[in-house]
Design an enzyme around this catalytic site. Structure first.
Site, PDB file in Angstrom:
ATOM      1  N   LYS A 211       0.851  -1.189   0.000  1.00  0.00           N
ATOM      2  CA  LYS A 211       0.000   0.000   0.000  1.00  0.00           C
ATOM      3  C   LYS A 211       0.884   1.235   0.000  1.00  0.00           C
ATOM      4  O   LYS A 211       2.066   1.202   0.375  1.00  0.00           O
ATOM      5  CB  LYS A 211      -0.938   0.022   1.220  1.00  0.00           C
ATOM      6  CG  LYS A 211      -0.244   0.001   2.594  1.00  0.00           C
ATOM      7  CD  LYS A 211       0.240   1.338   3.088  1.00  0.00           C
ATOM      8  CE  LYS A 211       0.930   1.236   4.452  1.00  0.00           C
ATOM      9  NZ  LYS A 211       1.696   2.454   4.815  1.00  0.00           N
TER      10      LYS A 211
ATOM     11  N   ASP B  10      -2.352  -1.734  10.429  1.00  0.00           N
ATOM     12  CA  ASP B  10      -2.691  -1.800   9.000  1.00  0.00           C
ATOM     13  C   ASP B  10      -3.349  -3.106   8.585  1.00  0.00           C
ATOM     14  O   ASP B  10      -3.884  -3.198   7.471  1.00  0.00           O
ATOM     15  CB  ASP B  10      -1.433  -1.612   8.139  1.00  0.00           C
ATOM     16  CG  ASP B  10      -0.880  -0.202   8.188  1.00  0.00           C
ATOM     17  OD1 ASP B  10      -1.624   0.718   8.578  1.00  0.00           O
ATOM     18  OD2 ASP B  10       0.298  -0.023   7.833  1.00  0.00           O
TER      19      ASP B  10
END
Length: 286
Positions: free
Chosen positions: A16, A141
């Site tokens: 990401k 995350d």
């Protein structure tokens, strides 16, 4: 796929980038409240999961990563089987492509892939919401990567997820300088007066702000990262930013030709630590 009667599954674990990251305050538990916009990209690790009757083993060929409980994928499997409550085991082969401690969420994505993969192998015993709850203790995350979205606005410590559509279909050049940065160190050295003003952010995809509070800490220690940002912009990127706590810096390009030219230029200095990627939303789901 079944092999010798055991279920095997190959999973992709995407990296990401943070298009926006603002620290809002420090909590009593030592973590920080934040607001962040995250985008999954096509740079990915690959995991092979082979079900077995008992035990958890991990192999990381070509990597110096731990293979026991020191590896987040091992702990993810432990949490899954503890919640499952009926035994079971898995052998995991982790093929790393995402740099470690790079601000790209590789370890978190690997853990999420294990949770999602084991859920498939065992016949979907957990809902997506239950998987997210299993993911929370593994890292801030991990819930984002468990969530079936390609981009999200996240709050809390980054674990409260609201899916978004990001209007960017271009090319992403990622430059990792070849050294790791400890997320813990960056947050410990961040103060609310360290960062800039989010209102001064430059425009990113769809005129969304492109901003990262943590740049002030990491680039303050490693000024080369600031020079990489400037070079990406000079090479034609319409925006450049450090991802997460760093040290990876990314540039957003509309032109594939400019992006590939930039990759070639940076690769002369940083070798295999330079990557060309696209938003995961541009990739057809298998």
């Amino acid at each position: 796929m079944k092999k010798d009667g055991a279920m095997e599954l190959v999973c992709e674990a995407p990296a990401k980038i943070n298009l926006y990251l603002a620290i809002k305050g420090k909590r009593a538990d030592g973590f920080h409240d934040l607001e962040t916009r995250m985008l999954k990209i096509t740079l990915a690790d690959r995991l092979r999961l082979a079900g077995r009757d008992s035990g958890i083993t991990v192999a990381c060929p070509g990597s110096e990563l731990a293979t026991g409980e020191g590896n987040l994928v091992h702990r993810a499997a432990q949490r899954f089987f503890a919640a499952l409550g009926r035994g079971g085991g898995v052998h995991i082969v982790l093929e790393k492509k995402i740099p470690v401690a790079a601000g790209l969420g590789g370890g978190s994505s690997d853990a999420a892939a294990v949770l999602r993969g084991l859920n498939i192998i065992h016949g979907f015993p957990f809902s997506s919401g239950q998987l997210a709850e299993l993911a929370r203790p593994l890292g801030a995350d991990v819930p984002f990567f468990v969530h079936d979205c390609t981009a999200a606005w996240a709050t809390g410590i980054g674990d409260e997820i609201q899916a978004e559509d990001i209007p960017f279909l271009g090319w992403i050049v990622l430059v990792n300088p070849g050294f790791a940065v400890s997320t813990k160190w960056v947050y410990e050295n961040f103060t609310l007066t360290t960062g800039g003003n989010p209102n001064d952010a430059c425009a990113g995809p769809g005129n969304l702000p492109l901003y990262n509070d943590l740049e002030a800490v990491t680039i303050g220690k490693y000024p080369e990262l600031g020079r990489i940002k400037d070079e990406l912009l000079a090479a034609g990127a319409h925006g450049a930013l450090m991802s997460g706590s760093g040290p990876t810096v990314f540039g957003l390009f509309e032109s594939e030709a400019q992006a590939r030219k930039s990759v070639a230029r940076f690769a002369q200095r940083f070798g295999r630590n330079v990557f060309l990627a696209r938003p995961l939303s541009t990739q057809e789901k298998l």
